[in-house]
Structure formats: C-alpha cells, structure tokens
Scaffold this active site. Structure first.
Site, PDB file in Angstrom:
ATOM      1  N   GLU A 271      47.830  -6.713 -59.770  1.00 27.06           N
ATOM      2  CA  GLU A 271      48.801  -6.465 -60.841  1.00 27.06           C
ATOM      3  C   GLU A 271      48.753  -5.017 -61.318  1.00 27.06           C
ATOM      4  O   GLU A 271      49.727  -4.504 -61.846  1.00 27.06           O
ATOM      5  CB  GLU A 271      48.525  -7.383 -62.042  1.00 27.06           C
ATOM      6  CG  GLU A 271      49.237  -8.706 -61.957  1.00 27.06           C
ATOM      7  CD  GLU A 271      49.171  -9.518 -63.240  1.00 27.06           C
ATOM      8  OE1 GLU A 271      48.407  -9.158 -64.164  1.00 27.06           O
ATOM      9  OE2 GLU A 271      49.872 -10.530 -63.325  1.00 27.06           O
ATOM     10  N   HIS A 292      33.411 -17.324 -39.663  1.00 26.95           N
ATOM     11  CA  HIS A 292      33.764 -18.310 -38.639  1.00 26.95           C
ATOM     12  C   HIS A 292      35.264 -18.597 -38.614  1.00 26.95           C
ATOM     13  O   HIS A 292      35.704 -19.523 -37.949  1.00 26.95           O
ATOM     14  CB  HIS A 292      32.975 -19.600 -38.866  1.00 26.95           C
ATOM     15  CG  HIS A 292      31.494 -19.383 -38.739  1.00 26.95           C
ATOM     16  ND1 HIS A 292      30.786 -19.695 -37.606  1.00 26.95           N
ATOM     17  CD2 HIS A 292      30.607 -18.838 -39.608  1.00 26.95           C
ATOM     18  CE1 HIS A 292      29.509 -19.375 -37.784  1.00 26.95           C
ATOM     19  NE2 HIS A 292      29.374 -18.845 -38.991  1.00 26.95           N
ATOM     20  N   LYS A 401      59.904 -15.332 -63.237  1.00 29.24           N
ATOM     21  CA  LYS A 401      59.920 -16.123 -64.480  1.00 29.24           C
ATOM     22  C   LYS A 401      61.353 -16.387 -64.930  1.00 29.24           C
ATOM     23  O   LYS A 401      61.692 -17.476 -65.367  1.00 29.24           O
ATOM     24  CB  LYS A 401      59.175 -15.385 -65.597  1.00 29.24           C
ATOM     25  CG  LYS A 401      57.665 -15.407 -65.446  1.00 29.24           C
ATOM     26  CD  LYS A 401      57.014 -14.794 -66.663  1.00 29.24           C
ATOM     27  CE  LYS A 401      55.542 -14.560 -66.413  1.00 29.24           C
ATOM     28  NZ  LYS A 401      54.921 -13.713 -67.417  1.00 29.24           N
TER      29      LYS A 401
HETATM   30  O1  PA5 Z   1      47.279  -9.971 -66.776  1.00 27.90           O
HETATM   31  C1  PA5 Z   1      48.324 -10.401 -67.206  1.00 27.90           C
HETATM   32  O2  PA5 Z   1      49.001  -9.777 -68.039  1.00 27.90           O
HETATM   33  C2  PA5 Z   1      48.863 -11.754 -66.774  1.00 27.90           C
HETATM   34  O3  PA5 Z   1      48.179 -12.277 -65.715  1.00 27.90           O
HETATM   35  C3  PA5 Z   1      48.774 -12.709 -67.937  1.00 27.90           C
HETATM   36  O4  PA5 Z   1      47.442 -12.838 -68.335  1.00 27.90           O
HETATM   37  C4  PA5 Z   1      49.362 -14.069 -67.571  1.00 27.90           C
HETATM   38  O5  PA5 Z   1      50.677 -13.938 -67.133  1.00 27.90           O
HETATM   39  C5  PA5 Z   1      49.318 -15.003 -68.763  1.00 27.90           C
HETATM   40  O6  PA5 Z   1      50.025 -14.458 -69.831  1.00 27.90           O
HETATM   41  P1  PA5 Z   1      49.731 -14.908 -71.300  1.00 27.90           P
HETATM   42  O7  PA5 Z   1      48.325 -14.542 -71.620  1.00 27.90           O
HETATM   43  O8  PA5 Z   1      50.720 -14.155 -72.118  1.00 27.90           O
HETATM   44  O9  PA5 Z   1      49.943 -16.389 -71.356  1.00 27.90           O
END
Ligand code: PA5
Length: 411
Positions: A271, A292, A401
């Site tokens: 990310e 393996h 989303k």
């Molecule tokens: O690192 C991030 O920003 C994402 O992986 C969020 O943690 C994930 O989408 C969950 O979001 P939230 O904490 O708003 O529920």
C-alpha cells in the site's frame, strides 16, 4: 539493538549504496520533521508514555478477567499488525484467546467463529480508523446482535472496546452513544503504520504479551542514531534493485510463526509503494515448506525478484532428533537443521546469482519484535520517499470499494 542487516549478497557495490546515503538521511529527516502528513507514528514509541501503556495494560487485564475470547473486528491495518505479533509472541493456553473477524466476507468463517464462541464469555474489539469499513461494520452488526441477546444493552457496551479516530464517524458516534470504551487512533497515523498504537497494542496486551517491552524495542530503535549508522541501507538497496529492473521483493522466513508477519509486510510495502505505476510487488514465503513448492521457481524461474531473508540467530525452543532417525539427522537438533537449510538456500541462490538482503534478529522477544516492526515501518516510508511516491496515501483502494458499494446498494 538486536537487529542486523547484512548486504554481502546483494551484489551491489558499496560505493553505489554510499552515493545514496545522504539522500536517505534527508528523507529520514523529513519524516522526523513532522512536516509530512501521517507521520504521527514516527515519534509515537517515544511519546506514547508509561501512562497510556499502563492504562492499556489495566484494560487488558480487566478483559482477560472477564472473557474467554476477545473478538477483534478489523481489516487491513486495523488487524494485521496485531495478528502478526500475537502469532509470534503469544503463549498458547495463557488465558483469553484473541480471535479475528471482519477481514473477509466468508459465511463459513463467521459461522464457525460464532459456534466456537457460543456459550463462552466474549468481549468485542472493533477497530476502524474511518469507522465505516464494510467488512468490519457488517461483522460488528452480527456480533453485537449476539451479544445483546446474551448480555443485554449495558453489559454489551461494557464488553465492547472501540479503537477509532477521536472524531465523528459511524463507529465513534455509535460507541459514544452506547457508552463503550473508546481508544483513540491519532488522526495523523494511517492504518498500516498503526500497530504500535492502541490498534495493535490493545489486542496484543489482551493476548498476554508485554507491550511495554514491545514499545521499548521500538523506541530504542527510534533513536535517530540507529538509523544514521547504515540501517537505511536496506531502503537504499531496495531502490537500487527497482531501478535495475527488479519488480518483486520476496520476504523469506524460516519460522512458521512469522507467516502473518509476512502478510503485515505485504500490506505495509504494497500500500505504501504500489502506486503511480511503480513499486516492488511484495511476496512472502515460508521455508522450508515453500522450498518444496516455490524453490524451483526461485532457483531457475524469471529473475525479476530479489530476496529479503528474515531470520532468528538464537531461536528459543529446540528439539533433538533421536538416534532412531535416519543417519545424517540422528542426534542433531531441528534448529541445527533449520540453520543448515538457511545457509544452504542462501549458498544455492548466491551461486545462481540471485541477490539477497539478510535481516537478522538475535532472538524473539517483545523488545526485538518492537524493533523489527519499527525498522520496517521506517525503511518502508524512506524507501517510498526515495522512489518519489507518497508513502502514506492509498488512492487506489477506493476504486473497488466504490464498485462494491454500488453492487451492495442493489441487493
Ligand atoms: O492501511 C490502511 O489504511 C488500510 O489497510 C486500512 O487499515 C483498512 O482499509 C481498514 O480501514 P479502517 O481502519 O478505516 O477500517
């Protein structure tokens, strides 16, 4: 400091790394300056303080005193760090078990969790920075209803712990109205950098792990001096590989308890760096199991990857292989063989020209894991800054989303 990085097998000349050190230090200084958004995590281990840690430990003790299962609902950065650390450090059978849900939409998974916790005492921990995430909030609805039926309104609120930003969102507003305990996730810390905040620390403490030790390890390495002395070479090397045409980083472990740590790393790096058509695709493998299956590919397949070995120098537990076993193994220990596997893989890969970084932890402890978490967060952020992308946004995750919500609205 327990952590060492070794670059002998990177096949990159020292002069090339040296040429980037000043730039890497400048990027580190940017992180420390506080001028960049979402860098609250940088000083967090130093500033979190005894008082907040003690409050979390106290709450965790209360929770451990009243439930068999602590069900954590969260996805992405809101659960991966906690699960990674719990998998590595929790002692099985040491009281309340931490379970995770709200990170998939799987009916069978939920049914099994509901049946496992049926008739047992439970507490809920709902973790969401935005307070609106589909996975988390749909699971919350399901478990909340079950808890209301079992405990009634007041006790359900007493058994529900929420971690979110201290400002209006669906989760914050509902939890405030109902009188649940709310822990603050600072606005300037993003999900994937939040393991050393209540997001990770509360579940980790409930699992009976020493969060003071974890934070100590993180704050020891937080000291700028540690990163000044070549520790950022890992971030530099990653960027050199990218510029040389490598497209994949394979994180490799020899300890199955680190499997989820690999997942946490995938999220952290994926990310942070995978944007603007750039980035190293993070993959994780568990050895010896994957030798393996994927060993063949590593040795002779497409060579657009480099390896990052993450190993433990002094594993705590060991088992002797008895004399009745096959000859070369009899009388040795499992961890001796594991070390041979580690050295053997490295030698075979070096001989084939595969570049590798080695990150070595002396031992597994709350302190060393705190150090490792903070090490990777810093390396990842500096690495993204070196490659010219924003380490702290994730604009790409909104696309699916939006589409998913449209389908949900049609149901
Ligand atoms: O690192 C991030 O920003 C994402 O992986 C969020 O943690 C994930 O989408 C969950 O979001 P939230 O904490 O708003 O529920």
């Amino acid at each position: 400091m327990d952590l060492k990085i070794e670059l002998e097998n990177t096949r990159i000349e020292e002069s090339r790394i040296q040429a980037s050190r000043q730039k890497a230090q400048e990027e580190l200084a940017k992180l420390w300056s506080g001028d960049l958004d979402f860098t609250g995590w940088v000083k967090d281990p130093l500033e979190f303080g005894e008082e907040k840690i003690s409050a979390l430990v106290k709450t965790a003790e209360e929770i451990r005193g009243k439930c068999d299962y602590f069900i954590v609902l969260g996805v992405g950065g809101s659960f991966m760090g906690a699960k990674a650390v719990i998998d590595i450090l929790a002692e099985p059978g040491s009281g309340t078990e931490v379970l995770f849900a709200g990170y998939n939409f799987n009916g069978r998974y939920l049914k099994e969790l509901i049946s496992k916790t049926d008739g047992k005492d439970v507490c809920l921990c709902v973790i969401s920075k935005s307070g609106t995430t589909t996975e988390t909030l749909s699971a919350y609805g399901i478990f909340k209803k079950l808890m209301l039926e079992k405990y009634g309104k007041d006790e359900t609120a007493k058994r529900t712990y929420v971690v979110t930003e201290n400002r209006s969102n669906f989760l914050f507003d509902e939890a405030t109205d109902e009188g649940c305990t709310i822990f603050d996730l600072p606005v300037d810390i993003g999900g994937r950098y939040s393991v050393l905040t209540p997001v990770g620390l509360l579940p980790i403490a409930v699992a009976g792990i020493d969060i003071k030790g974890l934070m100590k390890g993180a704050s020891d390495i937080t000291d700028k001096g540690a990163f000044a002395d070549k520790l950022l070479d890992y971030a530099i090397v990653r960027n050199i590989y990218y510029n040389k045409g490598k497209r994949i980083e394979v994180f490799e472990f020899f300890d199955p308890y680190f499997a989820f740590f690999g997942e946490w790393l995938k999220q952290l790096f994926g990310e942070t760096e995978g944007k603007e058509g750039r980035g190293l695709f993070p993959v994780s493998l568990m050895f010896s199991r994957d030798l393996h299956s994927m060993g063949q590919f590593l040795q002779q397949g497409t060579q657009d990857f480099f390896e990052t070995f993450i190993t433990i120098e002094e594993p705590e537990d060991d088992v002797e292989i008895p004399e009745i076993a096959m000859k070369p193994f009899a009388g040795k220990t499992i961890e001796q063989i594991n070390k041979c596997a580690e050295k053997g893989v490295l030698a075979a890969h070096v001989n084939a020209g595969i570049p590798a970084v080695s990150i070595k932890l002396k031992e597994v402890s709350p302190e060393s894991i705190g150090e490792l978490l903070y090490f990777f967060e810093t390396e990842c952020a500096v690495s993204a800054l070196l490659s010219g992308v924003d380490p702290f946004d994730q604009p790409g995750v909104e696309a699916y989303k939006k589409e998913m919500r449209a389908y949900i609205n049609q149901l």
